[in-house]
Design a protein around this motif. Sequence first.
Motif, PDB file in Angstrom:
ATOM      1  N   HIS A 120      -9.678   2.292   3.625  1.00  0.00           N
ATOM      2  CA  HIS A 120     -10.018   2.083   5.033  1.00  0.00           C
ATOM      3  C   HIS A 120      -9.147   2.943   5.946  1.00  0.00           C
ATOM      4  CE1 HIS A 120     -11.122  -0.053   8.712  1.00  0.00           C
ATOM      5  NE2 HIS A 120      -9.834  -0.166   8.977  1.00  0.00           N
ATOM      6  N   TYR A 121      -7.841   2.920   5.730  1.00  0.00           N
ATOM      7  CA  TYR A 121      -6.941   3.589   6.667  1.00  0.00           C
ATOM      8  C   TYR A 121      -6.814   5.097   6.413  1.00  0.00           C
ATOM      9  CZ  TYR A 121      -5.618  -0.957   8.500  1.00  0.00           C
ATOM     10  OH  TYR A 121      -5.657  -2.188   9.085  1.00  0.00           O
TER      11      TYR A 121
ATOM     12  N   ASP B  99       0.837  -1.191   0.000  1.00  0.00           N
ATOM     13  CA  ASP B  99       0.000   0.000   0.000  1.00  0.00           C
ATOM     14  C   ASP B  99       0.877   1.248   0.000  1.00  0.00           C
ATOM     15  OD1 ASP B  99       0.822   0.536   2.654  1.00  0.00           O
ATOM     16  OD2 ASP B  99      -1.021  -0.241   3.545  1.00  0.00           O
ATOM     17  N   ILE B 100       0.252   2.411   0.033  1.00  0.00           N
ATOM     18  CA  ILE B 100       0.984   3.666  -0.135  1.00  0.00           C
ATOM     19  C   ILE B 100       1.942   3.935   1.029  1.00  0.00           C
ATOM     20  CG2 ILE B 100      -0.747   5.127   0.980  1.00  0.00           C
ATOM     21  CD1 ILE B 100       1.258   5.923  -2.261  1.00  0.00           C
ATOM     22  N   TRP B 101       1.707   3.275   2.186  1.00  0.00           N
ATOM     23  CA  TRP B 101       2.630   3.395   3.316  1.00  0.00           C
ATOM     24  C   TRP B 101       3.786   2.400   3.209  1.00  0.00           C
ATOM     25  CZ3 TRP B 101      -2.712   3.593   3.984  1.00  0.00           C
ATOM     26  CH2 TRP B 101      -3.219   4.753   4.541  1.00  0.00           C
ATOM     27  N   GLY B 102       3.731   1.470   2.252  1.00  0.00           N
ATOM     28  CA  GLY B 102       4.746   0.431   2.135  1.00  0.00           C
ATOM     29  C   GLY B 102       4.465  -0.788   2.971  1.00  0.00           C
ATOM     30  N   GLU B 103       3.188  -0.990   3.332  1.00  0.00           N
ATOM     31  CA  GLU B 103       2.789  -2.132   4.147  1.00  0.00           C
ATOM     32  C   GLU B 103       2.200  -3.237   3.268  1.00  0.00           C
ATOM     33  OE1 GLU B 103       3.216  -2.421   7.352  1.00  0.00           O
ATOM     34  OE2 GLU B 103       3.671  -0.365   7.973  1.00  0.00           O
TER      35      GLU B 103
ATOM     36  N   THR C 129      -5.374  -3.436  -2.749  1.00  0.00           N
ATOM     37  CA  THR C 129      -4.532  -2.324  -2.286  1.00  0.00           C
ATOM     38  C   THR C 129      -5.374  -1.096  -1.996  1.00  0.00           C
ATOM     39  OG1 THR C 129      -2.671  -3.153  -3.586  1.00  0.00           O
ATOM     40  CG2 THR C 129      -2.567  -0.855  -2.878  1.00  0.00           C
ATOM     41  N   LYS C 130      -6.227  -0.752  -2.939  1.00  0.00           N
ATOM     42  CA  LYS C 130      -6.999   0.479  -2.809  1.00  0.00           C
ATOM     43  C   LYS C 130      -8.070   0.361  -1.725  1.00  0.00           C
ATOM     44  CE  LYS C 130      -4.350   2.439  -5.192  1.00  0.00           C
ATOM     45  NZ  LYS C 130      -3.577   3.589  -4.678  1.00  0.00           N
ATOM     46  N   ARG C 131      -8.630  -0.828  -1.542  1.00  0.00           N
ATOM     47  CA  ARG C 131      -9.607  -0.979  -0.460  1.00  0.00           C
ATOM     48  C   ARG C 131      -8.930  -0.864   0.902  1.00  0.00           C
ATOM     49  NH1 ARG C 131     -13.281  -5.428  -3.641  1.00  0.00           N
ATOM     50  NH2 ARG C 131     -14.672  -3.885  -4.579  1.00  0.00           N
TER      51      ARG C 131
END
Length: 441
Positions: free
Chosen positions: A423-424, A51-55, A417-419
């Motif tokens: 959420h976060y 994801d965009i945080w790298g998780e 990824t986008k879902r």
Amino acid sequence: MNLGDHPDIRTIRVAAADLNGVARGKRLPRRTAESAISSGTRFPLSVLNLDIWGEDIDDSPLVFESGDPDGVARATERGFLPMPWLNAPTALLPLWMFREDGTPFAGDPRHALAAVLDRFAARGLTPVVGTELEFYVIDDTGPRLRVPPSPRSGKRRQGAEILSLRALDAFDNFFTDIYDGCEDMNIPADTAISEAGIGQFEVNLSHETAMKAADDAWLFKLLVRGIARKHGFAASFMAKPYEDYSGNGMHVHVSVLDAEGRNIFDDGGPQGSDALRHAVAGCLAAMPGSTLVFFPHATSYDRLVPDSHAPTSVGWGYENRTVALRVPAGAPAARRIEHRVAGGDVNPYLMLAAILGGVLAGLEDAVEPPPPVTGNAYAQDLPQLPGTWAEAIDAFDSCPQVARIFPRELVSNFVATKRQELHYVAELSEREKVDLYLDTV
């Protein structure tokens, strides 16, 4: 770039683009360069689906379900490139991902574009692409974003200055370093202009074959962000850093050549050929389902403001900048489609796969588009693009046109990824969203 001609290079970076377009890779000592070229570099396949945080993505089949296996990231045809934004002499080796058995990893966005281009090649066709990339230079050191002071005058611009030479000259050293970097990295930077927002600029990249154009756009974003930080400020391609000023777009100009090098959109006149109209129809059909590619992040939808030159409807027209697909005037040999939808925060590989996949579907189906729009598209009753991130995610997941363009594995990975991000991101303040996206996209 031949490393043998650059004994000053001390370290190398190897990196591939994940689904968000973020560079994921490693720092390696120079002595490993030959091995990186000949044998590749091992990464977990899941690295291209963070994801965009790298998780990691929750419940991703690439992680615990399969044991988080490695793939082999191999060098692209680009080879080693300088990284002029770093202090130590460093070379970058762009990569793309393969499975252990040598097959392309379907979750790699560069492979998604390659698959579309292979389908063009099977028809004896070659897409040619030029891009226009908008970005802001930003002082992000204080509690609110501001335009940086001019290195020449020490003053901050107080308003937008469209096509202002003064605005360009205020950051002359910055742009000189960008153009020097583009020359060294073989990125065909052409015209630079000041745009409608405070501290907003646009640089055009000349027409190239589609994969080269995607590589160029991805590398250009790395270069611009890096050079800006070297000059003491940020450069951001996020879709709309400021509520009250224009958003950043990435317009794409597309033509298609046949086996003899002729532009199939050219019929000798201003209207263009049947192939042009068929390509337009295919792009329009794929556009709603591809919205997630063109607007991939939470803040992407802030750019969708009527009467702002950011298209919100599905339409086309001749020499009309209020529509999603513009057919520019000019010499018939240069007849082309300008796709005006995407924000500056896109992954260039996914964006071009979506656009060219739509073009190809239109050529294959040979259907006619609706009539071209005349006048202000915002004031007309036209089909609308999905207006929210959640709607775009659902549309991408279920759209039959998307299924013709992208492999199911990539669609599933991108949707998951986008879902997770949806959420976060809902837990973040507006400033936290800006901090998240300012340097990443």
